[in-house]
Every structure is written in structure tokens, then in C-alpha cells.
Design an enzyme around this catalytic site. Structure first.
Site, PDB file in Angstrom:
ATOM      1  CD  GLU A 132      -0.866  -0.224   3.788  1.00 45.90           C
ATOM      2  OE1 GLU A 132      -1.019  -1.438   4.039  1.00 45.90           O
ATOM      3  OE2 GLU A 132      -1.284   0.710   4.498  1.00 45.90           O
ATOM      4  CE  LYS A 134       7.141   5.297   5.493  1.00 46.49           C
ATOM      5  NZ  LYS A 134       7.233   6.715   5.806  1.00 46.49           N
ATOM      6  CG  ASP A 136       5.703  12.734   3.141  1.00 43.56           C
ATOM      7  OD1 ASP A 136       5.988  12.512   4.342  1.00 43.56           O
ATOM      8  OD2 ASP A 136       6.358  13.483   2.415  1.00 43.56           O
ATOM      9  CE1 TYR A 243      -0.373   3.566   9.520  1.00 39.18           C
ATOM     10  CE2 TYR A 243      -1.001   5.205   7.879  1.00 39.18           C
ATOM     11  CZ  TYR A 243      -0.286   4.843   8.998  1.00 39.18           C
ATOM     12  OH  TYR A 243       0.532   5.756   9.601  1.00 39.18           O
ATOM     13  CE  LYS A 331      11.095   6.147   3.571  1.00 36.61           C
ATOM     14  NZ  LYS A 331      12.050   7.167   3.919  1.00 36.61           N
ATOM     15  CB  CYS A 425      32.530  36.943   5.993  1.00 40.85           C
ATOM     16  SG  CYS A 425      30.768  37.123   6.259  1.00 40.85           S
ATOM     17  CB  CYS A 428      31.016  41.377   7.797  1.00 40.97           C
ATOM     18  SG  CYS A 428      32.055  40.031   8.385  1.00 40.97           S
ATOM     19  CB  CYS A 449      32.075  34.922   9.092  1.00 42.44           C
ATOM     20  SG  CYS A 449      32.306  36.631   9.567  1.00 42.44           S
ATOM     21  CB  CYS A 455      29.436  39.164  10.630  1.00 43.14           C
ATOM     22  SG  CYS A 455      28.731  38.373   9.183  1.00 43.14           S
TER      23      CYS A 455
END
Ligand code: IVH
Length: 706
Positions: A132, A134, A136, A243, A331, A425, A428, A449, A455
Site C-alpha cells: 500500500e 506510504k 507522507d 491503515y 522508498k 565573509c 562583512c 566568518c 558581521c
């Protein structure tokens, strides 16, 4: 490049030493718990299901290799997260289990073989299974007593869930009263979900009303169920497929399929795609058939669940840790698409982590338009050699963050150049570094950073930390106020807190004219800010929010250096690893190399020093009490213990020395005053002799300190 630059997290399980395995199990327990919390309690996952599954698989594999290292808080003993406090708790009479996964046809064949072996069935005995979809969504359990719905709950951690009866009662597909001949007690289990159409309509409405936008139907269903006000849940179009069952006073059938049909006769919706299969072949055919239907179902499914049909066999098979032996989830592979990668953008997280994001030509994957995908980190980009202008294969698994899988090399433009990961970074301009793991000597996968004080990506978090209880602890200036002041541009860096009043006096837009801010509260705020113009040294150090420097380390540093000037000067000098300053810093018991490096990096960043100097114009750090004030023959001296001690433990010796006002260091430098050497002393003793430092033995030490 450092050898693969892979961190411990990427080392194959077979290659882990025992100590590494223990470290990994600890890390995985923490990481999985954090993901569970985000998924189950906050409905805001940050990794795809596939990434999450991979963490759990790795944890299980390590536990299998080192069973004796299994932790008390092992994720394999736990499903999901503990319930939220807002709802009452419900202890499930029969635990709500999770499912093991199958990822390919072989795994399905293996599942049947395991069942066959466990039950001792001959090769020609058919094992009938149901197949059956699955769903979600979110599992729920519904308890009926004499046919009337009494309690409805979430799965929670599998043992204890949240009582969401009122919310579940608002779902039209959940009957308040069962039809027909029902057992006195029966718990029906199934999945609450939302259709694509309802999800889109709801999100459009949310957006129009300026409310939270949900990322996918599953999260929406979860968010809708967790409303403390059931009338909100009632306004959300949720649906339910039954189920399974929990406690039941009388079993009305002896097969899974028979049970599900009976449950349907009581008034529940069951999934119309469920099939009964007599062999692995039939199961795989059912899988393909369901996969074909997937895109036209109108709701999300993420695989196919197979369950052994005979209930007596289910009973005998039982469960192993958190999953039944009689069921498995096959899956679906993640959905993929090919598109153009226009650019690689570096985002800076609130902790300073630099994360590469692929900006894509929008493409539809599994019904959702995708224009961003994660590239994980610097090493991943290098490994896959992903470049701007490349055509890439992307994958969306579990509906969270899509990822870039690989480059279609044939389509690479001729003038393309390898991507250079920035070492400054982008938010900054401060330098960005990768930590070196002390044990493995390898670089951390994340580049961060170092401009933490200035920053903009980190500023709000750092300011909140700065004013927090164990740091500056400014009354009337909590997280909320910091956020508001930052948004208004009133407080951008720590020094701004202390110039607030002066600027307020000059400015036209006065604080007290702000909504919700009276004359008194402004006065009180300024007073509590003034009260902190003098601050304990360790609080100031802690407040800087230097990576790895918590309260304890801050106290150690304050005690070791005494004044802020001494500390600042020493940290700048310590950027030279050959210096005495570095030896002294790493010699402080409790300050490891990673911590030391983080502090040094902080002081290396000119932006930080500017912000710090501005702050020191406003506040006066108090001198820390240095143990040197005690009068004893070793007060103020730096002592190193090396070799083995016979009359006391190293810890005892150290505490004794500290009580006498000495500073205990782990390494010998020119600044060391005394080395206490026992049998087996090696390099430290040699170094002491080199520097001409006084050396005594354990008895000499005892005599000295009396
Ligand atoms: S049976 C004892 N059947 O998947 C086994 N679960 O990963 C109980 N799920 O917690 C689960 N569709 O939330 C089963 N047709 C289905 C399902 C299903 C979705 C969910 C359920 C469960 C999770 C396990």
C-alpha cells in the site's frame, strides 16, 4: 589540500577506531535528536529524509560494529521526539512503531528471506503480503470506547504522544462514532494528510493574510494539527487514511487485509491502492503500479509499505528496536531534474557558517518549482567540481532542500573556471576560516566568518548573546528589544548599547516616542545600561561570543590574564604559534588548541578589534582577582607537572598548586617557573633543561608547599 579534507563524519564505518566510533556515536545522537526536534516539534526540518536516514543508518552500522559503545541515549532506541508541553500526554497502550526501509528490489527480497528464516518456513511456502502507499503525512491514533471516540493522539516518541483529541475531532474523515459491530475498545491508527490542492489554497490564503507560509503539505498538516485552538484546525482541510490499529479488545479478522477492510466497514477511509501480493514479484509489480500513479494522486506518498498478511505471523515476528519485523517501507527514489546552474551564492548563517547555494534556472521537480539547491560545503563543490554556468542534475528527496548531485560535463561551457570558495565573509569582509580538528588534524568541512562582532549576518544573535544573563545581563534589554533596536538601526554593535542615551538626547526620533515605551521605561533602561559600564572581566570575555568560549573558559582566561589589556595583547601575540603567548594560552588547563585557535582568529580580525575598541571607550572591565595574591612560596608562579606522581594524583597536585596561588600549565615555555618531574618525564623535562627552568621531584614539591 588536506588529505580528502574529509571530517570524521565522512570516514567509512569500517575504518573507524574505537575512540572515533565513540565520538561519532555521540555526534550522531546529538545531531539526530536535533533533527527529530525540528521535524516533530517545530515542523521545520532542515535536512532531507534521505540525509536523515543516512545518519540513522550510520549510527546503526557503528553500533553493530561496536555494540558495547551503544549509548544510553542512542537514537536507535528512540522514535521521534518527546511531546510538546502545551498538550497533555498520552501513553500509548501499544507503542506506535516506525518502519525499516528498503531502497531497492534486493532489499525487498531480503525482507521476505528474513521473514522466512525467522518463521522457519520452507522455500515453497508462500508469504502473502499487502502492499500500500506510504502516505507522507503525520500518524495519529484514535481510541474508541464502545464505538465512541475518546482520545486522539500523535505518535510523539512512539511511547508517549500528545493529546490532540479536540483537533482530530474536527477532521471530517475521522468518525466520532463507529458504525456496525465494533469491539468495546479499539484504537485505529493512520495518517493525517493534506492534498496538494488544499495545500496550495491554504498557502495562498496564508500569504494574503500575511501569515506563515508552509513548505509542503506534510508540514502544513503537522502545523495544522498542533494548533492549540481547535477552531484553527477545523478551518484546515485535513484528511485521514486508516491503515493499522493499536489496542483492541477483540480481533475481528486474522489477516492484515481483513482487518483493514473491517476498519473501512466501521466508517474509515482506507487507501484504494492497497493490494494483496503472493510473491516478491507481485510486490515489486504493485510497487511499480503505485509509483506510476504517484503524480496523479493529488497527495504526497514517499514509498510503498509491505506488511505480512497473516496476523499470527505478525505476532510471532514481533519487532526489533523500533520497527516491526513484519513490515518494511520500500522508498521511492528521489526525484531528479536537469537544469542550468546560474551562479553559486555564499550565504552566511547566524553562527557565521558560510554555506554555498546553487542558484538555478527554475525547474519543476516532483511538482514543485526549484530555483535553489544546496551544495553542502566547500569540499563538496571541489569534489563534484561544480561551476557557475554548468548544467547540473538536481535531486529533491523528502521535499526538503533540493541538492546538486552532479555536473553534466558534456554541457560545460569552454571558458568555465573552477569555483573559488571565498576566504572572506561575503556579508562583512572578515576573514573566514576552517577549524582544524585536534585529533585528526583535518579541517572542519565548514568555513566560518570570524567577524562575529560586526558581521551583519551574525549581529543580532551576537547582540542577544552580549546582553544575555551570564554576559552583560542588561535589564530591560532582552532578545526581543535587541531585535527591534537592530531592525531600527539603533543598535548595530555592542558599543551602540552604551551610546544609546547620548544619541537619544540628540536625535529627533526619541526612544520614549516609540510605541510601548514610556518615559519611565526609557529611564530605567538607560539606568540599567549605565549599571554595566563597569563589568567583571570574565563576563566581558564571555559576552564577546567567541566560538568555543563559554562561561568556564571565559573565567579561566580572566583568571590567567587578569586585565583586559593583558588578555588582548597576549591574544594578538599568540597568533604566532611559536610564541610564548601561544604556549601560555594552550598551556592553560581547559583551553585546548581548537579553543585557542578560535580566540586567536577573533583577535586577528581587524573588524573585531575596531568594534572592541569602540566598546572599551564605553565600558571599564574590572581586573580579575588573580590567585597570585595568596602568599605562599609558589604564589604567582607558573608550574608544570610532568611524568608520573606517586603520592597523589595529577588532579590533586594541580588543585593543591592552584590553592597555593600557582598557575598550572600543561606545557613548558620560557615563562615557566618550576617543573615538577616524576618518573617517565620526557620532552617537557628536556625543554625545562633547555630553558634553564628549575626542576624538582615530587618530594621536593611536597617539601616546598609544606
Ligand atoms: S504502518 C507498525 N502503513 O510511516 C507499522 N505506516 O515510517 C506502523 N506511514 O509512523 C506503520 N503510510 O506515520 C504504515 N500505509 C502505511 C503508512 C505508514 C505512512 C507512516 C507512519 C509511520 C511511518 C513509519
Amino acid at each position: 589540500m588536506v588529505d580528502g579534507a574529509a571530517s570524521l563524519a565522512e570516514k567509512p564505518v569500517d575504518a573507524l577506531s574505537e575512540a572515533e566510533a565513540a565520538d561519532e556515536l555521540g555526534r550522531l545522537a546529538d545531531e539526530i535528536a536535533a533533527h527529530d526536534r525540528r521535524y516533530y516539534q517545530e515542523d521545520a526540518p532542515t535536512v532531507s529524509d534521505a540525509e536523515y536516514d543516512a545518519l540513522r543508518l550510520r549510527n546503526a552500522a557503528i553500533e553493530e560494529r561496536f555494540p558495547y559503545l551503544k549509548r544510553a541515549d542512542s537514537p536507535s532506541e528512540r522514535i521521534g521526539a518527546a511531546p510538546l508541553e502545551a498538550f497533555g500526554e498520552v501513553r500509548h497502550a501499544v507503542p506506535m512503531l516506525s518502519l525499516g526501509n528498503a531502497f531497492n528490489d534486493d532489499d525487498v527480497v531480503d525482507f521476505l528471506a528474513r521473514v522466512r528464516r525467522y518463521l522457519g518456513l520452507s522455500a515453497d511456502t508462500a508469504i502473502i503480503c499487502t502492499a500500500e502507499p506510504k502516505i507522507d503525512g503525520l500518524s495519529a491514533t484514535l481510541r474508541y470506547e464502545n464505538g465512541v471516540l475518546t482520545v486522539g493522539a500523535t505518535r510523539g516518541d512512539g511511547t508517549v504522544g500528545e493529546n490532540i483529541t479536540a483537533n482530530l475531532k474536527t477532521i471530517a474523515e475521522i468518525p466520532d462514532r463507529l458504525q456496525g459491530d465494533v469491539p468495546g475498545i479499539v484504537e485505529i491508527r493512520g495518517e493525517v494528510y493534506m492534498t496538494h490542492a488544499d495545500f496550495q489554497a491554504l498557502n495562498a490564503r496564508q500569504e494574503a493574510e500575511g501569515k506563515q507560509i508552509y513548505v509542503n503539505p506534510r508540514n502544513t498538516a503537522a502545523g495544522s494539527l498542533r494548533q492549540l485552538d481547535a477552531s484553527v484546525t477545523a478551518s484546515r482541510p485535513l484528511k485521514f487514511f486508516a491503515y493499522a490499529w493499536g489496542e483492541i479488545s477483540m480481533l475481528p479478522a486474522d489477516t492484515q487485509s481483513g482487518m483493514v477492510e473491517t476498519i473501512a466497514s466501521w466508517g474509515f477511509k482506507i487507501n484504494p491502492l492497497m493490494r494483496v501480493c503472493r510473491s516478491a514479484d507481485e510486490m515489486l509489480r504493485a510497487y511499480s503500479a503505485i509509483e506510476m500513479e504517484r503524480s496523479s494522486l493529488g497527495y504526497d506518498i514517499d514509498g510503498v509499505v509491505y506488511k505480512v498478511d497473516r496476523l499470527d505471523w505478525q505476532q510471532r515476528l514481533g519487532q526489533v528496536s523500533r520497527a516491526p519485523r513484519w513490515a518494511v517501507a520500500h522508498k521511492f527514489p528521489a526525484e531528479k531534474a536537469v537544469t542550468l546552474l546560474k551562479d553559486i551564492e555564499i550565504q552566511v548563517g547566524r553562527t557565521g557558517a558560510l554555506t554555498p547555494v546553487a542558484k538555478l534556472e527554475p525547474v519543476t521537480v516532483g511538482g514543485v518549482s526549484v530555483s535553489n539547491a544546496t551544495l553542502h560545503n566547500e569540499d563538496e563543490i571541489a569534489r563534484k567540481d561544480v561551476r557557475a554556468g554548468d548544467t547540473v542534475v538536481i535531486q529533491r528527496a523528502g521535499d526538503v532542500i533540493p541538492q546538486v548531485l552532479e555536473v553534466v560535463l558534456e554541457k560545460r561551457p569552454e571558458d568555465s573556471k573552477p569555483f573559488k570558495f571565498p576566504t572572506v565573509c561575503p556579508a562583512c569582509g572578515s576573514h573566514a576560516v576552517r577549524e582544524i580538528h585536534p585529533k585528526t588534524g583535518r579541517e572542519d568541512v565548514v568555513r566560518r566568518c570570524t567577524g562575529s562582532l560586526i558581521c551583519p549576518a551574525q549581529a543580532v544573535e551576537k547582540l542577544k548573546h552580549f546582553v544575555s544573563r551570564n554576559a552583560f545581563d542588561i535589564e530591560g534589554l532582552g532578545s526581543k528589544q535587541v531585535e527591534a533596536f537592530y531592525a531600527e538601526g539603533r543598535i548595530m554593535s555592542p558599543a551602540d548599547i552604551f551610546t544609546l542615551q547620548a544619541r537619544d538626547a540628540r536625535s529627533l526620533k526619541k526612544l520614549k516616542d516609540k510605541e510601548g515605551f514610556g518615559e519611565t521605561s526609557v529611564k530605567n533602561l538607560f539606568a540599567s545600561i549605565d549599571a554595566r559600564r563597569s563589568i567583571a572581566l570574565h563576563r566581558l570575555i564571555y559576552a564577546l561570543g567567541i566560538r568555543h568560549v563559554g562561561e568556564t573558559t571565559a573565567r579561566l582566561l580572566a583568571r590567567s590574564y587578569g586585565s583586559f589589556q593583558a588578555f588582548r595583547a597576549a591574544m594578538i601575540a599568540a597568533s604566532d604559534h611559536e610564541s610564548d603567548a601561544w604556549a601560555e594560552l594552550t598551556g592553560i588547563d581547559g583551553v585546548g588548541e581548537v579553543v585557542a585557535e578560535a580566540i586567536v582568529e577573533f583577535f586577528k580580525e581587524a573588524h573585531n578589534l575596531t568594534a572592541l575598541d569602540a566598546l572599551l571607550q564605553q565600558v571599564m572591565p574590572e581586573e580579575a582577582e588573580r590567585p597570585a595574591r595568596i602568599s605562599s612560596p609558589v604564589a604567582g608562579k607558573t608550574v608544570v607537572f610532568t611524568g608520573s606522581l606517586e603520592k597523589m594524583s595529577r588532579q590533586e597536585a594541580k588543585e593543591m598548586a592552584e590553592r597555593m596561588g600557582a598557575k598550572v600549565s600543561g606545557s613548558v615555555s620560557k615563562k615557566t617557573d618550576l617543573v615538577v618531574a616524576g618518573p617517565g618525564a620526557g620532552s617537557k623535562l628536556k625543554k625545562a633543561e633547555e630553558f634553564g627552568v628549575e626542576v624538582i621531584d615530587e618530594d621536593g614539591w611536597l617539601e616546598l608547599v609544606g
